[in-house]
Every structure is written in C-alpha cells, then in structure tokens.
Design an enzyme around this catalytic site. Structure first.
Site, PDB file in Angstrom:
ATOM      1  CE1 TYR A  83      41.897  38.981  26.276  1.00  0.00           C
ATOM      2  CE2 TYR A  83      42.526  41.016  26.708  1.00  0.00           C
ATOM      3  CZ  TYR A  83      41.446  40.060  26.999  1.00  0.00           C
ATOM      4  OH  TYR A  83      40.438  40.144  27.477  1.00  0.00           O
ATOM      5  CB  ILE A 132      62.683  30.532  14.688  1.00  0.00           C
ATOM      6  CG1 ILE A 132      63.669  31.695  14.256  1.00  0.00           C
ATOM      7  CG2 ILE A 132      62.886  30.544  16.317  1.00  0.00           C
ATOM      8  CD1 ILE A 132      63.365  32.949  14.510  1.00  0.00           C
ATOM      9  CE1 TYR A 137      56.600  33.613  16.188  1.00  0.00           C
ATOM     10  CE2 TYR A 137      57.160  34.324  18.643  1.00  0.00           C
ATOM     11  CZ  TYR A 137      56.663  33.239  17.605  1.00  0.00           C
ATOM     12  OH  TYR A 137      56.445  32.067  17.944  1.00  0.00           O
ATOM     13  CB  THR A 159      56.143  31.170  21.915  1.00  0.00           C
ATOM     14  OG1 THR A 159      55.843  32.661  21.218  1.00  0.00           O
ATOM     15  CG2 THR A 159      54.870  30.665  22.302  1.00  0.00           C
ATOM     16  NE  ARG A 174      51.099  29.812  21.760  1.00  0.00           N
ATOM     17  CZ  ARG A 174      51.427  29.045  22.347  1.00  0.00           C
ATOM     18  NH1 ARG A 174      52.268  27.933  21.970  1.00  0.00           N
ATOM     19  NH2 ARG A 174      51.697  29.158  23.815  1.00  0.00           N
ATOM     20  CE  LYS A 197      59.064  31.413  15.468  1.00  0.00           C
ATOM     21  NZ  LYS A 197      59.184  31.053  16.869  1.00  0.00           N
TER      22      LYS A 197
END
Length: 293
Positions: free
Chosen positions: A107, A203, A133, A44, A138, A161
C-alpha cells in the site's frame, strides 16, 4: 537448506470468524504425513492481513506445538510498517521457527532504497533468518533484482520467495546473490519451470490440497528430471487455473472444506466464501486432478 515444496498454509476459521485450532492441528498432521518440506504459517494464504498481532503469534505458536519438531515451520512476519515487522520478528525470534517470511510493504509503495532500508532494519533487529517475499500483484511494489542482490549481503537474509511469475527474474537474481541464497517460487503455475531452471523450491497454495503431487513434482524438478516433473505438473494445471479464480485464499479454503480438511470454508472479512458461480468450476478441477471422484 529447506528445499522442495513448502505449503503456504491456510488458517482455518469457524463461521463466527474465530480461529479453528482443531482444524489447524488436523492440517499440520496432514502435511507431515504427506511429506511436505515445511509449513509457512501466517503468510498471505494464512490471512495474516486480517489477524491481530496476538492472533498471528498464537497461530504460529500453535502450529509449532502441533508440529512438535516433525516438520519445519516458517512464520510470516512482514508488515507495511517497519516497526511492526521488527516487533513481530523479535517476538518470534526464539519461538522455534526456522525463518521469517517478510513480504514487501504493501500500500505505501516505498522506493527501492526504502525497501532496502526496511528489510535491513528488520534483519538487524534479531538473529532470526529472514526470507524476502516479493509479490507485486498484491502489494503494488516490486523488489527488483538489484535490491535483492544488495540485501543478500546481509548475513541473516537467506532467500526470497519470488512470486512475479516472470521466469527471467530467476536468472537475473541468481547472478546477484550468493550460491547458497535460497530461491523459492511463489507462483504455482510457473514453479516447475522455476525449479527446473535452478530454483530451490516453491511456497505453494496448491500444496494445501495436493501435497503428494506437489511434493513429488518439486523433488523431480530440483533433481533435474525434466520429463517426469513436467508430466506431474501437467496433471496439476487445472488447480493452478482455478485456485486463483477469486482472491487467494478464498478458492483454496473452499477446496480444503470440500475435501474435508477443514470444517468451514469461511474467511475473515473483507474476504468472503467462494462465489456460488465458481464452485462447480473448482469442483470440476478437483475431480480432474483426482482429488475427489
């Protein structure tokens, strides 16, 4: 096992929007000298959403070239299309990266079964080790501990993550995964506590500009030296508070440019340079952490 502080590396851009590979080489050298545990290329923070697949692959391959075996490289290879994520995974399988970092599909908001099938198909498409992840702030979808437990049974899904910032998640996940399943924080503000409670590393966005502090704090936390880890973590709080004052990676790229690590703070549209009204706030944080005087 990759443990400690892994940098979620920014992708330097020229003002024209072209990738600045000269600056990328400089960043790789910076993190090798700083002792950063590994690099995540094209996550990202690397603006993976605005680069084409070919650009994405080129940045990863150049990062590997510049690393020259001196630091491990993990590549972001997730997508909100399972087919595209599989393509990325297969293209990177024999590149030299140690693992792929696979973000939850953004999305389109799949169900937990959809998430399971998505990651299962990616993992089965190649021999590349995969790190899940989860960053619901987000992506608008949350990979729940029960689904993580199911996925952890797939041989080449090796870790996660976890970027919710909810420390109770760590204990829930630990109960459902094998002992060697890697648990990384994806939230700088809570990463110290995450590692003190048994996490394997972080991370990190902050590691782009404060690698020595982040690396040392992470090593102390993983070793269980609570007092020393929390002391360094307290020094870093001004960064945690300001590096997300606008959408990541806008602030951290501005900070990288301020520190002379990259030549331009520019991002790919639709992201723009840090708003002038926030620049002094971030500069004050850099001063407080003693990254600039």
């Amino acid at each position: 096992m990759l443990t400690g502080c892994i940098v979620a590396l920014v992708t330097p851009m020229q003002e024209s929007g072209e990738i600045d590979f000269i600056a990328l080489r400089k960043l790789v050298e910076f993190h090798i000298k700083a002792g950063t545990a590994a690099i995540v290329s094209m996550g990202t923070t690397g603006e993976s959403a605005t680069l084409s697949c070919d650009e994405h692959i080129k940045v990863v391959l150049k990062t590997l070239e510049y690393a020259a075996g001196r630091i491990d490289v993990i590549a972001g290879n997730g997508a909100n299309s399972t087919a595209v994520a599989i393509e990325m995974s297969q293209r990177l399988e024999n590149s030299g990266i140690v693992a792929g970092l696979n973000v939850t599909p953004y999305y389109n908001k799949p169900t937990q079964e959809g998430l399971y099938q998505h990651f299962k198909h990616i993992a089965q498409s190649s021999k590349l080790p995969q790190i899940l992840y989860n960053v619901p702030a987000r992506t608008a979808v949350d990979l729940l501990p029960e689904t993580i437990g199911r996925l952890a049974k797939i041989d080449n899904i090796i870790g996660i993550k976890e970027a919710t910032g909810d420390l109770s998640r760590l204990l829930s996940i630990k109960k459902l995964v094998p002992e060697n399943f890697l648990l990384y924080s994806g939230d700088d503000a809570t990463c110290c506590d995450f590692m003190l409670q048994g996490g394997d590393g972080v991370i990190s966005v902050s590691c782009n500009i404060a690698p020595q502090l982040m690396n040392t704090m992470s090593q102390l936390a993983i070793s269980g030296d609570t007092k020393a880890a929390l002391k360094i973590n307290a020094q870093l709080i001004p960064l945690y508070d300001t590096l997300f004052i606008e959408a990541n990676p806008i602030p951290v790229k501005w900070a990288c440019a301020k520190l002379g690590l990259i030549s331009s703070a520019d991002c790919r549209l639709p992201l723009t340079i840090l708003d002038v009204k926030y620049q002094q706030t971030l500069e004050n944080a850099l001063t407080e952490v003693k990254l600039i005087s």
